[in-house]
Design a protein around this motif. Structure first.
Motif, PDB file in Angstrom:
ATOM      1  N   LYS A  53       0.503  -9.056  -0.901  1.00  0.00           N
ATOM      2  CA  LYS A  53      -0.472  -8.092  -1.200  1.00  0.00           C
ATOM      3  C   LYS A  53       0.026  -6.726  -1.405  1.00  0.00           C
ATOM      4  O   LYS A  53       1.310  -6.420  -1.144  1.00  0.00           O
ATOM      5  CB  LYS A  53      -1.579  -7.767   0.109  1.00  0.00           C
ATOM      6  N   PRO A  54      -0.948  -5.782  -1.692  1.00  0.00           N
ATOM      7  CA  PRO A  54      -0.125  -4.319  -2.020  1.00  0.00           C
ATOM      8  C   PRO A  54       0.209  -3.633  -0.736  1.00  0.00           C
ATOM      9  O   PRO A  54      -0.228  -4.152   0.278  1.00  0.00           O
ATOM     10  CB  PRO A  54      -1.525  -3.324  -2.342  1.00  0.00           C
ATOM     11  N   HIS A  55       1.304  -2.953  -0.712  1.00  0.00           N
ATOM     12  CA  HIS A  55       2.099  -2.691   0.514  1.00  0.00           C
ATOM     13  C   HIS A  55       0.923  -1.646   1.288  1.00  0.00           C
ATOM     14  O   HIS A  55       0.393  -0.786   0.692  1.00  0.00           O
ATOM     15  CB  HIS A  55       3.128  -1.750   0.226  1.00  0.00           C
ATOM     16  N   PRO A  56       0.920  -1.648   2.635  1.00  0.00           N
ATOM     17  CA  PRO A  56       1.668  -2.509   3.303  1.00  0.00           C
ATOM     18  C   PRO A  56       1.236  -3.864   3.602  1.00  0.00           C
ATOM     19  O   PRO A  56      -0.067  -3.804   3.835  1.00  0.00           O
ATOM     20  CB  PRO A  56       1.786  -1.723   4.769  1.00  0.00           C
ATOM     21  N   ASP A  57       1.821  -4.959   3.776  1.00  0.00           N
ATOM     22  CA  ASP A  57       1.241  -6.190   4.093  1.00  0.00           C
ATOM     23  C   ASP A  57       1.506  -6.620   5.524  1.00  0.00           C
ATOM     24  O   ASP A  57       2.577  -7.274   5.461  1.00  0.00           O
ATOM     25  CB  ASP A  57       1.972  -7.292   3.027  1.00  0.00           C
ATOM     26  N   VAL A  58       0.768  -6.104   6.371  1.00  0.00           N
ATOM     27  CA  VAL A  58       1.269  -6.003   8.029  1.00  0.00           C
ATOM     28  C   VAL A  58       1.048  -7.547   8.443  1.00  0.00           C
ATOM     29  O   VAL A  58       2.068  -7.717   9.228  1.00  0.00           O
ATOM     30  CB  VAL A  58      -0.073  -5.232   8.431  1.00  0.00           C
ATOM     31  N   VAL A  59       0.444  -8.587   7.818  1.00  0.00           N
ATOM     32  CA  VAL A  59       0.757  -9.640   8.564  1.00  0.00           C
ATOM     33  C   VAL A  59       1.891 -10.526   8.094  1.00  0.00           C
ATOM     34  O   VAL A  59       2.598 -10.670   9.180  1.00  0.00           O
ATOM     35  CB  VAL A  59      -0.536 -10.544   7.833  1.00  0.00           C
TER      36      VAL A  59
ATOM     37  N   VAL B  61      -8.495  -8.298  -2.225  1.00  0.00           N
ATOM     38  CA  VAL B  61      -7.363  -9.250  -2.151  1.00  0.00           C
ATOM     39  C   VAL B  61      -7.734 -10.546  -1.772  1.00  0.00           C
ATOM     40  O   VAL B  61      -8.938 -10.631  -1.370  1.00  0.00           O
ATOM     41  CB  VAL B  61      -6.554  -8.907  -1.012  1.00  0.00           C
ATOM     42  N   HIS B 140      -6.886  -2.473   2.153  1.00  0.00           N
ATOM     43  CA  HIS B 140      -5.704  -2.955   1.424  1.00  0.00           C
ATOM     44  C   HIS B 140      -4.809  -1.693   0.977  1.00  0.00           C
ATOM     45  O   HIS B 140      -5.667  -0.559   1.001  1.00  0.00           O
ATOM     46  CB  HIS B 140      -5.871  -3.963   0.214  1.00  0.00           C
ATOM     47  N   GLY B 141      -3.872  -1.755   0.697  1.00  0.00           N
ATOM     48  CA  GLY B 141      -2.940  -0.543   0.458  1.00  0.00           C
ATOM     49  C   GLY B 141      -3.016   0.334  -0.921  1.00  0.00           C
ATOM     50  O   GLY B 141      -2.826   1.315  -0.756  1.00  0.00           O
ATOM     51  N   GLU B 142      -4.055  -0.265  -1.668  1.00  0.00           N
ATOM     52  CA  GLU B 142      -4.162   0.723  -2.887  1.00  0.00           C
ATOM     53  C   GLU B 142      -5.954   0.940  -2.535  1.00  0.00           C
ATOM     54  O   GLU B 142      -6.383   1.541  -3.524  1.00  0.00           O
ATOM     55  CB  GLU B 142      -4.158  -0.021  -4.106  1.00  0.00           C
ATOM     56  N   ILE B 174      -9.235 -10.005   7.831  1.00  0.00           N
ATOM     57  CA  ILE B 174      -8.108 -10.774   7.578  1.00  0.00           C
ATOM     58  C   ILE B 174      -6.658  -9.976   8.054  1.00  0.00           C
ATOM     59  O   ILE B 174      -5.365 -10.041   7.407  1.00  0.00           O
ATOM     60  CB  ILE B 174      -7.844 -11.152   6.217  1.00  0.00           C
ATOM     61  N   ARG B 175      -6.753  -8.956   9.077  1.00  0.00           N
ATOM     62  CA  ARG B 175      -5.850  -8.374   9.719  1.00  0.00           C
ATOM     63  C   ARG B 175      -5.067  -7.276   8.703  1.00  0.00           C
ATOM     64  O   ARG B 175      -4.016  -6.936   8.725  1.00  0.00           O
ATOM     65  CB  ARG B 175      -4.580  -9.149  10.297  1.00  0.00           C
ATOM     66  N   SER B 176      -5.689  -6.941   7.326  1.00  0.00           N
ATOM     67  CA  SER B 176      -5.236  -6.201   6.324  1.00  0.00           C
ATOM     68  C   SER B 176      -5.396  -4.947   6.593  1.00  0.00           C
ATOM     69  O   SER B 176      -6.446  -4.432   6.638  1.00  0.00           O
ATOM     70  CB  SER B 176      -6.009  -6.794   5.187  1.00  0.00           C
ATOM     71  N   GLU B 177      -4.466  -3.964   6.589  1.00  0.00           N
ATOM     72  CA  GLU B 177      -4.457  -2.725   6.744  1.00  0.00           C
ATOM     73  C   GLU B 177      -4.011  -1.819   5.381  1.00  0.00           C
ATOM     74  O   GLU B 177      -3.355  -2.646   4.556  1.00  0.00           O
ATOM     75  CB  GLU B 177      -3.596  -2.235   7.868  1.00  0.00           C
ATOM     76  N   SER B 178      -4.266  -0.501   5.429  1.00  0.00           N
ATOM     77  CA  SER B 178      -3.457   0.186   4.414  1.00  0.00           C
ATOM     78  C   SER B 178      -2.470   1.091   5.206  1.00  0.00           C
ATOM     79  O   SER B 178      -2.381   0.889   6.565  1.00  0.00           O
ATOM     80  CB  SER B 178      -4.436   1.188   3.691  1.00  0.00           C
TER      81      SER B 178
END
Lengths: 303, 307
Positions: A53-59, B61, B140-142, B174-178
């Motif tokens: 995934k785009p950074h950050p990919d926390v998982v 994503v 997501h990061g972007e 889905i635990r996805s962060e920026s």
């Protein structure tokens, strides 16, 4: 591009020199924990992106960080209980980020071998000079952190150039874990120096079995025991090697560590097992078998 | 192929500790022992995840469980929706029977569609955890920072209004962060995150709005991960839960209280053929002395009281 790696000769299982291990052991057994640092926001290599995934990919980042924070200690305790020393496939940046882990390895007389700088820095597209600089960094860092001369190599995240094996021989690396063609050590063809492969199994690797193949912890234990049983049987005729490559973020999870400890109990409970390290397997092979095997391969090539 | 810049062999963060500032490097076994209320050994943290997968979702994503077939994908839409109509009530019945609590992580869009779900949580005195807007809106990061900030605020405003609860925990879909998520969450009054998978215990987590915590939520014991993604059998799922508990319970004898998180997706574990497997595992765990059934907020409070 080459159609064949051209790194080794054909040697059929049913017709090859007999390999023996110290004290008549049938199987040389070694455990190779990968102690790794994955970067939070690594630079892009044109050959492979680090995170899906785009950074950050926390998982995936935090899942791997679990290995250093919690999993390593559990894994180490289980191994120590059965007197199994680790041969560590080391991202050497761990020596700077987490020297506390290296201290434990040194105290337990574990071997440190190279797994590059970070698991998010790939060898793909490196020039020969860049790859040489990376190798020198690894060798110097492990020497500083442990006093050990690096004997073994597993390329960072299994990423290569076509120069990799030639450069390893040039640097005096004794063995590579990057080739999966055999259950015994084998000479690797290089123009200069000498190099052997020591079996480091992807089939037994916890990442491959648990994450890629998606097997359960108890199924993994059954796989490890079945693999050992077969090699132990064959080892009565011709000595074999069994490696268990590990990742603390997987094997050190609470639901897996007990099952893994049971596997160590099972394997080390056999009489004719040499519980050893990658370095010791390579050294024994060079001293007792390398010349003989090379002569046999040369003769087969000429016939 | 392109030449690799020599910068690729420079490592600006290669020093002691982590390569970011969110938390300090720390090994679990070196920390002081934690004590749970009444001397409990393991805090059992069940999280039930209630999510809406809109049929027109277009996540930025990939999302496990997303629509996967040509529109209109009734197959996937209705199978996810099964969890919120049927599966969740099977799970709640098992929890009620065993006297166990759950934190309920819910998409705000689902709570707005079916406030009945929130009533069910409140009736039991359980905790609402924010689980984002819906499964088509993935951080997501972007992602644009302002867009993310507005979404998180909107989710929390909605869930707080509907539930009357403070809503202290955040679990990203889905635990996805920026890079900004922890700061935005903390600025909106969130006290704990559930996204980071690097520990078996709560730990302090730094943000621009002060120190919050991350609680040890789980992917390894997530029913969707185990049963759907990895395709384990129901028996393997039960074994995994029991093995996890046995290890943590044994460790707690010397190393203090532990947290065992179990994440449930009702469309997975709430299936008729799976619910008995869940009951078997939860009966085994709760049948031990010293198991504390707790919400995330209760675990956080007990942890902070002695940190």
């Amino acid at each position: 591009m080459m159609r064949d790696p051209q790194l080794y000769d054909y040697s059929p299982l049913c017709d090859r020199p007999k390999i023996t291990w110290p004290n008549g052991a049938r199987v040389a057994f070694w455990v190779a924990p990968n102690i790794e640092y994955y970067e939070f926001d690594p630079p892009l290599n044109p050959g492979r992106r680090a995170w899906p995934k785009p950074h950050p990919d926390v998982v995936p980042y935090s899942h791997r960080d679990y290995g250093n924070r919690a999993g390593f200690f559990r894994m180490m305790e289980a191994m120590a209980k059965y007197n199994v020393r680790g041969s560590v496939s080391l991202n050497v940046a761990i020596c700077q980020h987490h020297p506390e882990l290296i201290k434990v390895c040194n105290e337990l007389d574990w071997e440190l071998f190279s797994h590059g700088i970070y698991n998010t820095r790939y060898t793909y597209t490196m020039s020969e000079a860049q790859e040489r600089a990376m190798m020198k960094d690894v060798i110097d860092t492990i020497k500083d952190a442990s006093g050990q001369d690096v004997a073994g190599w597993l390329a960072p995240a299994l990423s290569y150039t076509t120069n990799t094996f030639e450069l390893l021989a040039e640097f005096g690396i004794q063995y590579t874990c990057d080739l999966f063609h055999d259950d015994q050590p084998q000479p690797v063809n290089t123009k200069s120096g000498r190099l052997i492969s020591v079996p480091y199994s992807l089939e037994m690797n916890d990442t491959v079995v648990l994450s890629m193949m998606g097997k359960s912890s108890r199924h993994y234990s059954d796989i490890l025991k079945a693999n050992f049983d077969q090699l132990y049987e064959e080892g009565a005729e011709n000595g074999q090697v069994m490696c268990i490559p590990l990742h603390p973020f997987l094997i050190g999870q609470p639901h897996r560590i007990g099952n893994f400890a049971e596997v160590l109990d099972y394997i080390t409970g056999h009489d004719d097992v040499w519980v050893t390290t990658g370095r010791e397997i390579a050294a024994h092979y060079y001293e007792h078998h390398y010349d003989n095997v090379l002569a046999s391969l040369t003769a087969r090539r000429g016939s | 192929m392109a030449e690799l810049s020599d910068d690729y062999l420079k490592y600006p963060n290669r020093g002691h500790g982590m390569d970011h500032d969110r938390y300090p490097w720390s090994q679990l076994h070196e920390r002081p022992n934690v004590t749970w209320p009444n001397g409990a050994r393991v805090a059992l943290w069940v999280v039930t995840q209630l999510q809406w997968f809109p049929m027109d979702m277009k996540p930025a994503v990939p999302v496990p469980g997303a629509m996967a077939r040509p529109y209109p994908d009734f197959w996937n839409y209705t199978l996810r929706d099964y969890g919120n109509r049927v599966g969740v009530y099977r799970i709640f019945k098992v929890l009620d029977k065993l006297g166990l609590k759950s934190s309920v992580a819910i998409n705000s869009a689902l709570a707005e569609r079916h406030p009945f779900l929130i009533e069910q949580v409140n009736q039991r005195g359980w905790e609402v955890v924010a689980n984002g807007l819906d499964m088509g809106h993935i951080i997501h990061g972007e992602m644009d920072r302002e867009e993310e900030a507005a979404m998180i605020k909107g989710v929390l405003d909605s869930l707080r209004k509907l539930s009357g609860q403070p809503v202290r925990g955040w679990l990203s879909p889905i635990r996805s962060e920026s890079f900004n998520t922890p700061d935005i969450a903390a600025a909106n009054g969130i006290e704990y995150l559930c996204d980071w998978l690097n520990d078996d215990m709560p730990y302090a987590f730094e943000t621009k709005s002060g120190t919050i915590h991350n609680l040890p939520h789980t992917m390894e014991l997530d029913d969707q991960q185990v049963l759907v993604t990895l395709r384990h059998t129901e028996q393997e799922y039960v074994d995994q839960l029991k093995d996890q508990f046995d290890c943590l319970y044994a460790e707690s004898a010397e190393r203090g209280g532990r947290v065992m998180a179990i994440n449930l997706n009702p469309w997975v574990t709430g299936q008729a053929y799976r619910i008995k497997a869940l009951e078997e595992a939860l009966s085994y765990i709760s049948g031990h002395d010293g198991v504390w059934t707790a919400t995330g907020a209760e675990i956080l409070d007990a942890f902070k009281a002695q940190a």
